[in-house]
Design a protein around this motif. Structure first.
Motif, PDB file in Angstrom:
ATOM      1  N   ASP A 137       0.803  -1.221   0.000  1.00  0.00           N
ATOM      2  CA  ASP A 137       0.000   0.000   0.000  1.00  0.00           C
ATOM      3  C   ASP A 137       0.840   1.276   0.000  1.00  0.00           C
ATOM      4  O   ASP A 137       0.919   1.977  -1.003  1.00  0.00           O
ATOM      5  CB  ASP A 137      -0.965  -0.011   1.200  1.00  0.00           C
ATOM      6  N   LYS A 143       1.475   9.065  -2.276  1.00  0.00           N
ATOM      7  CA  LYS A 143       1.027   9.838  -1.114  1.00  0.00           C
ATOM      8  C   LYS A 143       2.180   9.922  -0.129  1.00  0.00           C
ATOM      9  O   LYS A 143       2.725   8.895   0.290  1.00  0.00           O
ATOM     10  CB  LYS A 143      -0.169   9.164  -0.438  1.00  0.00           C
ATOM     11  N   LYS A 221      -3.889  -1.606  -6.766  1.00  0.00           N
ATOM     12  CA  LYS A 221      -3.626  -0.200  -6.427  1.00  0.00           C
ATOM     13  C   LYS A 221      -3.298   0.586  -7.701  1.00  0.00           C
ATOM     14  O   LYS A 221      -3.703   1.736  -7.852  1.00  0.00           O
ATOM     15  CB  LYS A 221      -2.500  -0.103  -5.392  1.00  0.00           C
ATOM     16  N   ARG A 235     -10.238   6.716  -5.514  1.00  0.00           N
ATOM     17  CA  ARG A 235      -9.120   6.330  -4.628  1.00  0.00           C
ATOM     18  C   ARG A 235      -9.562   6.274  -3.166  1.00  0.00           C
ATOM     19  O   ARG A 235      -8.946   5.591  -2.346  1.00  0.00           O
ATOM     20  CB  ARG A 235      -7.935   7.287  -4.817  1.00  0.00           C
ATOM     21  N   LEU A 238      -9.701   3.054  -1.065  1.00  0.00           N
ATOM     22  CA  LEU A 238      -8.570   2.486  -0.319  1.00  0.00           C
ATOM     23  C   LEU A 238      -8.625   2.837   1.159  1.00  0.00           C
ATOM     24  O   LEU A 238      -7.830   2.355   1.954  1.00  0.00           O
ATOM     25  CB  LEU A 238      -7.240   2.970  -0.925  1.00  0.00           C
TER      26      LEU A 238
END
Ligand code: GLY
Length: 351
Positions: A137, A143, A221, A235, A238
């Protein structure tokens, strides 16, 4: 080795397989040919185990290296440590052409990525995830963040890595509790997108094949990031289990790991969805049983009123609503905006 291409605004490959740290020097040379120096950022749990392998490879490729080591754990993901890292990079005279290497789990990856986004208005960085959670992840998708006293990841930027090199050998030294914590994100991915992966996890439990499952999660992902890189729509999926998860994680003062907190959040949401008639009864039953198979918690005793305040300061809040990710079946979830009253009733049903 598995390779998953991420077609983000700045595209890159995620490589997953054994021995990647021993080939790090060659990889940096070809990915960042102008780099004259590397800054390896790690923590005091991972560094002693794996930094030597990375440094050896970088030295063989004639790349000068600076190393910055943080205390391990989420408590290090602070703005103060971000500034300290940036000052270190400046004192080591890193230039805009140089590259940051994030060797560790989610804390190291998120903080290093944000430092790379800020240093001289943006330098290359490569994610070298050493935990399951980071592999499936946090190292993928760009991010980056540090925490603020008011909440997790409140200071950050989207800044895509130049590559993700996931050396599966590093999982061999991952403490069992951290491995199981990462399994919560694998289970999350299966609930969101992949009933066959869910069934595989039910069959194989923690013995699942690491490389294949990581590659499968990264591929899911990829699809989400390709469609919604800046997290303005899909998104948000998630975030399954994360709104309540972040609340219990913070309320425990990080005594609960991120994965344990996400497991609790996911189990609560599944029970709530079933009680509200949004998913069939088999969903909470199978999800709770699977999380328990991974030794993960599925309940919390924290009072809802306390958790509500934390959930309402989550950054997924927009206007007067919080986006809650609600399972409709194993492999399919919906994004449901809820106002304060609806969120309270929904969470109460699941707690
Ligand atoms: N970890 C959630 C995301 O990348 O959007």
């Amino acid at each position: 080795m598995n390779t998953v291409h991420i077609p983000a605004s700045a595209p890159y490959d995620v490589q997953i397989g054994p021995g990647l740290l021993t080939r790090l020097g060659g990889a940096v040379k070809s990915l960042c040919p102008k780099a004259g120096r590397c800054l390896v950022v790690t923590d005091d749990a991972v560094g002693p185990l794996w930094a030597a392998k990375a440094l050896d490879s970088l030295e063989k490729a004639a790349l000068p290296v600076s190393v910055y080591t943080l205390p391990h754990g989420e408590a290090s993901k602070t703005a103060d440590n971000l500034i300290a890292l940036l000052n270190f990079a400046a004192s080591e005279r890193l230039t805009r052409a140089d590259v940051f290497l994030a060797l560790g789990g989610g804390m190291v990856g998120d903080l290093t990525g944000l430092a790379a986004a800020c240093y001289m208005r943006g330098v290359d960085y490569i994610q070298l995830p050493t935990t399951l959670l980071a592999a499936v992840d946090s190292s993928v998708g760009g991010k980056t963040a540090v925490d603020l006293p008011a909440g997790k990841n409140l200071m950050g930027a989207f800044w895509q890595p130049r590559a993700v090199l996931c050396d599966t050998d590093t999982l061999s030294t991952l403490p069992r509790a951290d491995f199981l914590s990462g399994c919560a994100e694998v289970v999350k991915t299966a609930i969101l997108f992949d009933p066959d992966l869910f069934a595989l996890l039910e069959r194989e439990g923690p013995a699942f094949g690491r490389q294949a499952v990581i590659a499968r999660c990264v591929a899911h992902k990829r699809d989400v990031v390709a469609e919604d890189e800046r997290d303005t729509g899909r998104r948000a999926l998630l975030n399954l289990g994360h709104t309540l998860g972040h609340a219990v994680e913070a309320e425990s003062d990080f005594a609960l790991t991120h994965g344990q907190a996400v497991a609790i959040g996911t189990a609560v949401i599944c029970r709530a969805a079933e009680k509200c008639g949004l998913c069939p009864p088999e969903v909470p039953g199978r999800v709770t049983a699977l999380l328990e198979k991974f030794g993960l918690p599925t309940h919390t005793d924290y009072p809802l009123d306390t958790l509500m305040e934390r959930m309402l300061s989550d950054k997924k809040r927009a206007g007067g609503t919080v986006s809650v990710i609600v399972p409709e079946a194993i492999g399919r979830c919906a994004i449901r905006p809820m106002d304060r009253a609806a969120l309270y009733d929904f969470m109460k049903a699941g707690l």
